[in-house]
Design a protein around this motif. Structure first.
Motif, PDB file in Angstrom:
ATOM      1  N   LEU A  22       0.803  -1.224   0.000  1.00 57.01           N
ATOM      2  CA  LEU A  22       0.000   0.000   0.000  1.00 57.01           C
ATOM      3  C   LEU A  22       0.836   1.275   0.000  1.00 57.01           C
ATOM      4  N   GLN A  23       2.134   1.133  -0.251  1.00 55.12           N
ATOM      5  CA  GLN A  23       3.011   2.305  -0.346  1.00 55.12           C
ATOM      6  C   GLN A  23       3.100   2.763  -1.792  1.00 55.12           C
ATOM      7  N   PRO A  24       3.307   4.059  -2.018  1.00 58.65           N
ATOM      8  CA  PRO A  24       3.473   4.560  -3.383  1.00 58.65           C
ATOM      9  C   PRO A  24       4.697   3.947  -4.056  1.00 58.65           C
ATOM     10  N   ILE A  25       4.663   3.941  -5.378  1.00 58.34           N
ATOM     11  CA  ILE A  25       5.794   3.439  -6.166  1.00 58.34           C
ATOM     12  C   ILE A  25       5.959   4.328  -7.395  1.00 58.34           C
ATOM     13  N   THR A  26       7.206   4.615  -7.742  1.00 62.85           N
ATOM     14  CA  THR A  26       7.506   5.379  -8.946  1.00 62.85           C
ATOM     15  C   THR A  26       7.958   4.409 -10.024  1.00 62.85           C
ATOM     16  N   LEU A  27       7.285   4.453 -11.163  1.00 63.75           N
ATOM     17  CA  LEU A  27       7.614   3.579 -12.279  1.00 63.75           C
ATOM     18  C   LEU A  27       8.684   4.217 -13.154  1.00 63.75           C
ATOM     19  N   ARG A  28       9.327   3.402 -13.969  1.00 65.76           N
ATOM     20  CA  ARG A  28      10.266   3.962 -14.938  1.00 65.76           C
ATOM     21  C   ARG A  28       9.498   4.947 -15.796  1.00 65.76           C
ATOM     22  N   GLY A  29      10.086   6.069 -16.060  1.00 69.80           N
ATOM     23  CA  GLY A  29       9.406   7.103 -16.820  1.00 69.80           C
ATOM     24  C   GLY A  29       8.812   8.170 -15.919  1.00 69.80           C
ATOM     25  N   GLY A  30       8.743   7.883 -14.611  1.00 72.40           N
ATOM     26  CA  GLY A  30       8.336   8.894 -13.650  1.00 72.40           C
ATOM     27  C   GLY A  30       6.909   8.839 -13.145  1.00 72.40           C
ATOM     28  N   ALA A  31       6.052   7.990 -13.721  1.00 73.73           N
ATOM     29  CA  ALA A  31       4.676   7.907 -13.214  1.00 73.73           C
ATOM     30  C   ALA A  31       4.692   7.360 -11.789  1.00 73.73           C
ATOM     31  N   VAL A  32       3.901   7.985 -10.926  1.00 78.56           N
ATOM     32  CA  VAL A  32       3.823   7.565  -9.529  1.00 78.56           C
ATOM     33  C   VAL A  32       2.450   6.950  -9.274  1.00 78.56           C
ATOM     34  N   LEU A  33       2.448   5.732  -8.747  1.00 77.16           N
ATOM     35  CA  LEU A  33       1.202   5.076  -8.348  1.00 77.16           C
ATOM     36  C   LEU A  33       1.034   5.245  -6.847  1.00 77.16           C
ATOM     37  N   ARG A  34      -0.184   5.494  -6.399  1.00 79.87           N
ATOM     38  CA  ARG A  34      -0.418   5.720  -4.972  1.00 79.87           C
ATOM     39  C   ARG A  34      -0.226   4.470  -4.137  1.00 79.87           C
ATOM     40  N   ASN A  35      -0.323   3.306  -4.779  1.00 81.30           N
ATOM     41  CA  ASN A  35      -0.029   2.031  -4.124  1.00 81.30           C
ATOM     42  C   ASN A  35       0.243   1.001  -5.206  1.00 81.30           C
ATOM     43  N   ARG A  36       0.498  -0.224  -4.815  1.00 81.03           N
ATOM     44  CA  ARG A  36       0.871  -1.264  -5.768  1.00 81.03           C
ATOM     45  C   ARG A  36      -0.297  -2.184  -6.092  1.00 81.03           C
ATOM     46  N   ALA A  37      -1.502  -1.762  -5.766  1.00 86.03           N
ATOM     47  CA  ALA A  37      -2.702  -2.542  -6.059  1.00 86.03           C
ATOM     48  C   ALA A  37      -3.114  -2.273  -7.500  1.00 86.03           C
ATOM     49  N   LEU A  38      -3.111  -3.312  -8.317  1.00 87.71           N
ATOM     50  CA  LEU A  38      -3.435  -3.212  -9.734  1.00 87.71           C
ATOM     51  C   LEU A  38      -4.723  -3.963 -10.018  1.00 87.71           C
ATOM     52  N   MET A  39      -5.615  -3.330 -10.730  1.00 88.41           N
ATOM     53  CA  MET A  39      -6.827  -3.995 -11.192  1.00 88.41           C
ATOM     54  C   MET A  39      -6.596  -4.375 -12.644  1.00 88.41           C
ATOM     55  N   GLY A  40      -6.411  -5.660 -12.883  1.00 89.99           N
ATOM     56  CA  GLY A  40      -6.102  -6.140 -14.225  1.00 89.99           C
ATOM     57  C   GLY A  40      -7.261  -5.979 -15.189  1.00 89.99           C
ATOM     58  N   SER A  41      -6.940  -6.100 -16.457  1.00 93.57           N
ATOM     59  CA  SER A  41      -7.931  -5.948 -17.513  1.00 93.57           C
ATOM     60  C   SER A  41      -8.987  -7.046 -17.436  1.00 93.57           C
ATOM     61  N   MET A  42     -10.219  -6.648 -17.665  1.00 93.34           N
ATOM     62  CA  MET A  42     -11.315  -7.614 -17.759  1.00 93.34           C
ATOM     63  C   MET A  42     -12.370  -7.041 -18.688  1.00 93.34           C
ATOM     64  N   HIS A  43     -13.037  -7.910 -19.396  1.00 94.15           N
ATOM     65  CA  HIS A  43     -14.095  -7.452 -20.287  1.00 94.15           C
ATOM     66  C   HIS A  43     -15.363  -7.279 -19.462  1.00 94.15           C
ATOM     67  N   THR A  44     -15.857  -6.058 -19.398  1.00 97.87           N
ATOM     68  CA  THR A  44     -17.054  -5.758 -18.619  1.00 97.87           C
ATOM     69  C   THR A  44     -18.294  -5.589 -19.491  1.00 97.87           C
ATOM     70  N   GLY A  45     -18.089  -5.460 -20.791  1.00 99.56           N
ATOM     71  CA  GLY A  45     -19.204  -5.173 -21.695  1.00 99.56           C
ATOM     72  C   GLY A  45     -19.480  -3.683 -21.797  1.00 99.56           C
ATOM     73  N   LEU A  46     -18.840  -2.890 -20.954  1.00101.88           N
ATOM     74  CA  LEU A  46     -19.053  -1.446 -20.974  1.00101.88           C
ATOM     75  C   LEU A  46     -18.328  -0.786 -22.146  1.00101.88           C
ATOM     76  N   GLU A  47     -17.487  -1.543 -22.823  1.00 97.00           N
ATOM     77  CA  GLU A  47     -16.773  -1.042 -23.994  1.00 97.00           C
ATOM     78  C   GLU A  47     -17.670  -1.096 -25.227  1.00 97.00           C
ATOM     79  N   GLU A  48     -18.781  -1.796 -25.122  1.00 93.06           N
ATOM     80  CA  GLU A  48     -19.685  -1.988 -26.250  1.00 93.06           C
ATOM     81  C   GLU A  48     -20.911  -1.105 -26.080  1.00 93.06           C
ATOM     82  N   GLY A  49     -21.562  -0.806 -27.181  1.00 94.21           N
ATOM     83  CA  GLY A  49     -22.736   0.053 -27.105  1.00 94.21           C
ATOM     84  C   GLY A  49     -23.838  -0.397 -28.035  1.00 94.21           C
ATOM     85  N   GLU A  50     -24.856   0.427 -28.105  1.00 91.84           N
ATOM     86  CA  GLU A  50     -26.023   0.126 -28.925  1.00 91.84           C
ATOM     87  C   GLU A  50     -25.878   0.661 -30.344  1.00 91.84           C
ATOM     88  N   GLY A  51     -24.890   1.494 -30.583  1.00 90.33           N
ATOM     89  CA  GLY A  51     -24.724   2.059 -31.920  1.00 90.33           C
ATOM     90  C   GLY A  51     -23.400   2.763 -32.030  1.00 90.33           C
TER      91      GLY A  51
END
Length: 131
Positions: A22-51
């Motif tokens: 739960l500590q912050p981490i700085t990635l290569r390139g300088g981006a700082v994450l507030r913690n090391r908890a990552l929510m991996g990719s998942m298909h939610t269906g929210l990427e799709e629409g009606e038109g």
């Protein structure tokens, strides 16, 4: 009263085997994450629409809620790099400047909550495409 985030609940019972989770981490390139908890990719269906040109506000709200819960980095479900790579007929793409503007809605909704980062998974469905 605002509900306690999972991060706060977990921190109170966190095993000592993961003292930096739960500590912050700085990635290569300088981006700082507030913690090391990552929510991996998942298909939610929210990427799709009606038109064509459907709104991505539901997707933005979904990820903003996870940001509110304390996740450090989230990865969206697969977004096609062009129309031929869509997983479904009206699935979202990232093939033009207008697509970039639409996806900006998702990013802005997450950043309004504050603290979390979001990344887009680019995914070409190839021969598994549904038409």
């Amino acid at each position: 009263a605002e509900p306690t985030s999972w991060v706060a609940r977990f921190a109170s019972t966190m095993p000592s085997a993961y003292p930096r989770l739960l500590q912050p981490i700085t990635l290569r390139g300088g981006a700082v994450l507030r913690n090391r908890a990552l929510m991996g990719s998942m298909h939610t269906g929210l990427e799709e629409g009606e038109g064509w040109g459907h709104s991505l506000e539901k997707m933005g709200a979904f990820f903003a809620e996870r940001a509110r819960g304390g996740v450090g980095l989230m990865v969206t479900g697969g977004i096609a790099p062009n129309a031929a790579g869509r997983v479904a007929p009206f699935a979202a793409t990232m093939a033009s400047s207008s697509d970039a503007r639409r996806h900006r809605t998702v990013t802005e909704m997450v950043h309004e909550v504050g603290g979390a980062k979001i990344a887009m998974q680019l995914l070409h469905a190839g021969r598994r495409r549904r038409s």
